[in-house]
Motif scaffolding. Structure first.
Motif, PDB file in Angstrom:
ATOM      1  N   VAL A 205      20.320   1.559  40.719  1.00  0.00           N
ATOM      2  CA  VAL A 205      21.093   1.356  41.949  1.00  0.00           C
ATOM      3  C   VAL A 205      21.023  -0.115  42.307  1.00  0.00           C
ATOM      4  N   ILE A 206      22.199  -0.655  42.582  1.00  0.00           N
ATOM      5  CA  ILE A 206      22.257  -2.063  42.989  1.00  0.00           C
ATOM      6  C   ILE A 206      22.545  -2.093  44.486  1.00  0.00           C
ATOM      7  N   PRO A 207      21.590  -2.608  45.278  1.00  0.00           N
ATOM      8  CA  PRO A 207      21.799  -2.628  46.740  1.00  0.00           C
ATOM      9  C   PRO A 207      23.047  -3.445  47.096  1.00  0.00           C
TER      10      PRO A 207
ATOM     11  N   LEU B 234      11.902   7.734  45.639  1.00  0.00           N
ATOM     12  CA  LEU B 234      13.005   7.829  44.648  1.00  0.00           C
ATOM     13  C   LEU B 234      14.005   6.708  44.828  1.00  0.00           C
ATOM     14  N   LEU B 235      14.316   6.399  46.070  1.00  0.00           N
ATOM     15  CA  LEU B 235      15.271   5.327  46.338  1.00  0.00           C
ATOM     16  C   LEU B 235      14.723   3.978  45.870  1.00  0.00           C
ATOM     17  N   ALA B 236      13.443   3.744  46.155  1.00  0.00           N
ATOM     18  CA  ALA B 236      12.836   2.487  45.708  1.00  0.00           C
ATOM     19  C   ALA B 236      12.783   2.409  44.181  1.00  0.00           C
ATOM     20  N   TRP B 237      12.453   3.537  43.503  1.00  0.00           N
ATOM     21  CA  TRP B 237      12.379   3.537  42.029  1.00  0.00           C
ATOM     22  C   TRP B 237      13.739   3.271  41.406  1.00  0.00           C
ATOM     23  N   LEU B 238      14.777   3.948  41.974  1.00  0.00           N
ATOM     24  CA  LEU B 238      16.125   3.743  41.444  1.00  0.00           C
ATOM     25  C   LEU B 238      16.563   2.293  41.601  1.00  0.00           C
TER      26      LEU B 238
ATOM     27  N   PHE C  96      19.757   9.635  52.826  1.00  0.00           N
ATOM     28  CA  PHE C  96      19.455   9.140  51.475  1.00  0.00           C
ATOM     29  C   PHE C  96      20.732   8.694  50.766  1.00  0.00           C
ATOM     30  N   SER C  97      21.781   9.503  50.916  1.00  0.00           N
ATOM     31  CA  SER C  97      23.063   9.176  50.263  1.00  0.00           C
ATOM     32  C   SER C  97      23.643   7.893  50.834  1.00  0.00           C
ATOM     33  N   LEU C  98      23.558   7.722  52.175  1.00  0.00           N
ATOM     34  CA  LEU C  98      24.083   6.498  52.798  1.00  0.00           C
ATOM     35  C   LEU C  98      23.306   5.272  52.313  1.00  0.00           C
ATOM     36  N   ALA C  99      21.949   5.417  52.245  1.00  0.00           N
ATOM     37  CA  ALA C  99      21.139   4.292  51.772  1.00  0.00           C
ATOM     38  C   ALA C  99      21.397   4.009  50.290  1.00  0.00           C
ATOM     39  N   LEU C 100      21.632   5.082  49.509  1.00  0.00           N
ATOM     40  CA  LEU C 100      21.860   4.933  48.069  1.00  0.00           C
ATOM     41  C   LEU C 100      23.156   4.171  47.805  1.00  0.00           C
ATOM     42  N   THR C 101      24.177   4.379  48.660  1.00  0.00           N
ATOM     43  CA  THR C 101      25.468   3.696  48.481  1.00  0.00           C
ATOM     44  C   THR C 101      25.523   2.380  49.237  1.00  0.00           C
TER      45      THR C 101
END
Length: 622
Positions: free
Chosen positions: A136-138, A126-130, A80-85
């Motif tokens: 969060v900017i991909p 959560l990742l999709a909502w953020l 999750f952290s890797l995908a978030l960053t």
């Protein structure tokens, strides 16, 4: 309960081993990734590696559940952290979630799998909502060699997990197949045991009926007949008694081998139970059937080596045939059994075919047996008496009590018909006790009014000795009748003397010490062994009527009677000639030195009133 605990322990060890393997492989993958990772990615991998090492430690300490949750939750958080960053849901880290689900399925049960799946779904949402809300900017990185390494690590770890999972499934399938084969073998073994005798491995009675039906169907198709042979060993029990049941089992095993070797493929040997066997033989030629039956009889009577002892037995065989004797297995067994008992009556070591006359006789015995018990309970019997004459004085000194069974129509059933049934059914003890009591009462009465020295003779069955109560019964009867023991004479057959059991010897000794006299009845028709006479306290020999009635017609019988009389005198025994019917026979017996006589020459057996009159008349005549 212990088996369940053992299975749970094996499963726990399996999960622990798989957990350590996956943790170790994943840790190696993360360690390799740390070499090329930079910045925040390096920190995330480092934290993930630390979590893996912690999970490995818990697994090593057998805390598999805690270890599994630490491993899967930390890896899910790391991805999750890797995908978030990185590129959010489009990041390469998302590819690791399917691997986590494989881990969860491999390492635990439904609870662990559903927990990890739910956690991953929550993280993805959560990742999709953020991302959608702009928190969060991909960031889509450009392709580099480290990215390839990350993908390879994910593929290798996932592939390893899938591999061990598939291998475990294969092992499980092989184990299930082996277990299924074992269960099938056990089922076949159980079925075999249910259908076969454990000692001889022959078909048992249950399976024998199936074989009979199969054979009968084939015989009907081939227009053949089917014979059912019922074999019973004649003297098997003494082997068990003398050598033990182990010896009896060895004999049955050896006999099974001999009989099986004498049969062809379409003939079946079946153990019916104990020392009884059935043989099913299809046939068209009755002569060949009788030859086979004789061969089987000869095999049964051959010599067997049992416990270094030469053992010889014999067998009696009854034969019933389908369809003329019926097609029902149980009925044919019954009819063959009836025929087998006829073979025993014919002298044993032979065979006899069933015929309806045997069945009629069997039914008559059965009906007679049904009437016998209430007759004993209601004392429907009566005693007849026949006098014995002392040759020296011509006086009646003894009368023999003879049991009769009067019927409502005026007929009388003789003892030769109902005594064997009473013996086989266990009624002889009760009946014999009644005879002894009534005989003693009659004798006491006659001593008071007619002959003060009259003695009474009573026949005793060997069965009456079996329970050890005969001496007590005799004492009670003498006491109730106020009759001295010397007035009672018990007549025994030679067959009883052959039973040299300690119990019988002690009872005969006790009766003799009491003062009761012992007579050997029907002497000459049995074993006529002097050794038996010496062992028992006999006082009198009664020469069987078959020798007495033929005197004058056969010099051999005259010599035999003379020899018996001389032998008895040498042993100090009185002799009684049974069946004296004329003056000529009387004179010969007197010439030979016989002491007493009994027979129609003086009187036939008489009921109580008639014998009382005869005794009264004999007193007046003197």
């Amino acid at each position: 309960m212990s088996n369940q605990m053992k299975q749970n322990n094996v499963l726990s060890q399996y999960h622990r081993r798989r957990l350590m393997q996956i943790s170790a492989v994943t840790a190696i993958g993360l360690g390799t990734s740390l070499i090329v990772a930079r910045g925040i990615t390096f920190s995330i991998f480092a934290i993930g590696l630390s979590s893996l090492l912690l999970a490995l430690i818990f697994a090593y300490k057998h805390k598999t559940t805690t270890s599994a949750y630490i491993l899967l939750v930390s890896l899910a958080a790391m991805l999750f952290s890797l995908a978030l960053t990185g590129a959010s849901l489009f990041d390469l880290a998302i590819l690791g979630y399917p691997a986590l689900l494989v881990f969860a399925a491999t390492l635990g049960g439904v609870g662990l799998f559903l927990s990890v799946l739910s956690f991953i779904i929550i993280l993805c949402v959560l990742l999709a909502w953020l991302t959608l809300e702009g928190f969060v900017i991909p960031h889509i990185p450009s392709l580099s060699w480290p990215h390839l390494l990350f993908i390879l690590v994910i593929l290798i770890v996932t592939g390893f997990s899938v591999y061990i999972l598939v291998r475990d499934i294969k092992r499980l399938m092989l184990s299930l197949q082996a277990e299924n084969a074992k269960v099938q073998r056990s089922r076949e073994q159980i079925q075999h045991l249910a259908h076969h005798d454990t000692l001889t491995n022959l078909p048992n009675r249950l399976y024998g009926e199936e074989l009979f039906l199969q054979s009968l169907t084939l015989c009907q198709q081939k227009k053949q007949k089917l014979a059912l042979l019922f074999i019973d060993l004649d003297n098997f029990k003494p082997i068990n008694d003398a050598l033990g049941h182990g010896a009896g089992d060895q004999l049955l095993e050896q006999l099974t081998q001999k009989l099986s070797a004498a049969l062809s493929t379409n003939q079946y040997l079946i153990r019916f139970g104990g020392d009884e066997f059935l043989v099913l033989i299809p046939y068209t030629d009755k002569q060949k059937l009788t030859q086979t039956a004789q061969t089987l009889i000869e095999h049964c009577s051959s010599t067997f080596e049992i416990l270094h002892t030469q053992v010889v037995v014999s067998a009696s065989m009854g034969i019933a045939c389908a369809p003329e004797d019926g097609n029902d297995f149980k009925q044919l067994c019954r009819k063959a059994d009836i025929a087998m008992y006829q073979a025993k009556k014919d002298g044993k070591n032979t065979y006899h075919f069933y015929d309806k006359n045997l069945d009629i006789a069997s039914e008559e015995k059965f009906k007679l047996l049904q009437l016998l018990r209430p007759a004993v309970n209601q004392e429907q019997f009566t005693l007849y008496y026949q006098p014995m004459i002392t040759f020296a004085t011509g006086e009646i000194t003894t009368v023999e009590a003879l049991l009769r069974w009067p019927q409502a129509d005026g007929s009388i059933i003789g003892p030769d018909q109902f005594i064997p049934l009473a013996e086989s059914s266990g009624l002889i003890n009760e009946l014999g006790t009644w005879v002894i009591k009534q005989s003693c009462l009659f004798c006491a009465q006659q001593r008071q009014v007619n002959l003060p020295n009259l003695r009474i003779a009573v026949n005793i069955s060997v069965i009456q000795f079996k329970d050890g109560q005969l001496q007590h019964i005799v004492q009670e009867a003498l006491k109730d009748a106020n009759l001295p023991p010397q007035a009672l004479e018990l007549e025994l057959t030679e067959s009883l003397l052959i039973d040299e059991s300690e119990q019988i010897q002690q009872q005969l000794k006790g009766l003799s010490q009491l003062g009761v006299t012992i007579a050997i009845d029907d002497f000459g028709t049995g074993y006529s062994n002097l050794g038996y006479l010496r062992n028992f306290s006999a006082n009198k020999l009664k020469i069987d009527r078959s020798f007495i009635t033929s005197m004058g017609n056969s010099e051999h019988d005259d010599s035999l009677v003379k020899a018996i009389i001389n032998m008895a005198k040498s042993l100090g025994l009185e002799t009684v000639g049974e069946g004296v019917e004329n003056q000529e026979t009387l004179e010969k017996l007197m010439t030979l030195g016989c002491d007493l006589g009994q027979g129609y020459h003086w009187s036939k057996p008489l009921p109580e009133n008639d014998i009382s009159a005869l005794l009264e008349a004999s007193v007046k005549s003197t």
